[in-house]
Write an enzyme that holds these catalytic residues in place. Structure first.
Site, PDB file in Angstrom:
ATOM      1  N   ASP A   1      41.109   7.711  12.870  1.00  0.00           N
ATOM      2  CA  ASP A   1      41.452   8.657  11.809  1.00  0.00           C
ATOM      3  C   ASP A   1      40.406   8.626  10.697  1.00  0.00           C
ATOM      4  O   ASP A   1      39.990   9.669  10.184  1.00  0.00           O
ATOM      5  CB  ASP A   1      42.838   8.313  11.251  1.00  0.00           C
ATOM      6  CG  ASP A   1      43.226   9.203  10.082  1.00  0.00           C
ATOM      7  OD1 ASP A   1      43.359  10.419  10.267  1.00  0.00           O
ATOM      8  OD2 ASP A   1      43.398   8.666   8.971  1.00  0.00           O
TER       9      ASP A   1
ATOM     10  N   GLU B   1      42.738  10.550  18.030  1.00  0.00           N
ATOM     11  CA  GLU B   1      42.169   9.657  17.022  1.00  0.00           C
ATOM     12  C   GLU B   1      41.901   8.277  17.598  1.00  0.00           C
ATOM     13  O   GLU B   1      40.888   7.640  17.273  1.00  0.00           O
ATOM     14  CB  GLU B   1      43.113   9.576  15.822  1.00  0.00           C
ATOM     15  CG  GLU B   1      43.194  10.882  15.056  1.00  0.00           C
ATOM     16  CD  GLU B   1      44.215  10.859  13.940  1.00  0.00           C
ATOM     17  OE1 GLU B   1      44.181  11.766  13.089  1.00  0.00           O
ATOM     18  OE2 GLU B   1      45.053   9.930  13.906  1.00  0.00           O
TER      19      GLU B   1
END
Length: 232
Positions: free
Chosen positions: A55, A126
């Site tokens: 992320d 992610e």
């Protein structure tokens, strides 16, 4: 969790498809381990730590790209970034990459349609970024991220920050004078935790079904899938 020959082949094919490379496929495999699997399989690591790392890498790559390529004010850059790194944007990319087929889920999550849930798909995207960053470093991870973020940024800039259903309707009407037709394929689960499965029809072509926790969100994801795959 030792990888089978079949699993190694699947992971290698995924790498070829998205143009990344792993010396140790077990590191990549972990990115596909949803926490529901680790709740049922003792000793198996899930992908949440990789997701946390990925992320941050995704955010940094996207912010840097926007800063370099666009001369817009901070507010515009923040708005574009929030769109292209959102769950709604990442989940259709995950489906396009075939990530849904490689996910490893617990039995309960599998039965509830977890394989096509936007949140799970986006989290896995992610986690893969995080795993690839650890494997190959920032520049390699940046190249991978930009392979799908750069086109998404260009699309948002050219269309404005419009939702996917609006974009699809405008493009399809311009091409055919017809409107997209959304179909609710299934609604499952108890009232407090329902999953909606939706497809969108563009003339004789169908895209989906995709699943989400609301009908509105599922329609948005189906529209994004159609935008990615239909020839306008």
């Amino acid at each position: 969790m030792e990888l089978t020959k079949k699993r190694k082949k699947q992971l290698s094919e995924f790498c070829d498809r998205v143009r990344i490379s792993f010396n140790n496929l077990e590191h990549l495999d972990q990115a596909f381990h949803h926490r529901s699997l680790t709740n049922e399989a003792h000793g198996v690591k899930n992908n949440e730590r990789l997701e946390f790392l990925g992320d941050s890498v995704l955010g940094m790559v996207t912010a840097s790209y926007l800063y370099t390529k666009l001369d817009n004010p901070e507010g515009d850059l923040a708005k574009i970034k929030s769109v292209v790194v959102s769950e709604k944007a990442l989940a259709p990319v995950a489906l396009k990459f075939g990530i849904d087929k490689l996910l490893l889920l617990g039995h309960g999550e599998e039965m509830s349609g977890g394989r096509t849930k936007p949140a799970i798909l986006a989290d896995c995207m992610e986690a893969i970024i995080g795993a690839y960053y650890l494997e190959a470093g920032y520049k390699a991870a940046e190249k991978y991220v930009l392979s799908f973020i750069a086109p998404a940024v260009n699309e948002v800039v050219s269309n404005g920050v419009k939702d996917f259903k609006t974009q699809l309707q405008e493009k399809f009407q311009k091409k055919t004078k017809m409107c997209p037709a959304y179909e609710l394929i299934a609604k499952t689960g108890p009232d407090h935790d329902q999953t909606f499965k939706v497809s969108v029809h563009l003339g004789d072509k169908t895209f989906g079904p995709v699943s989400a926790k609301s009908k509105k969100e599922a329609e948005q994801l189906a529209a994004k899938l159609a935008l990615d795959k239909y020839s306008f």
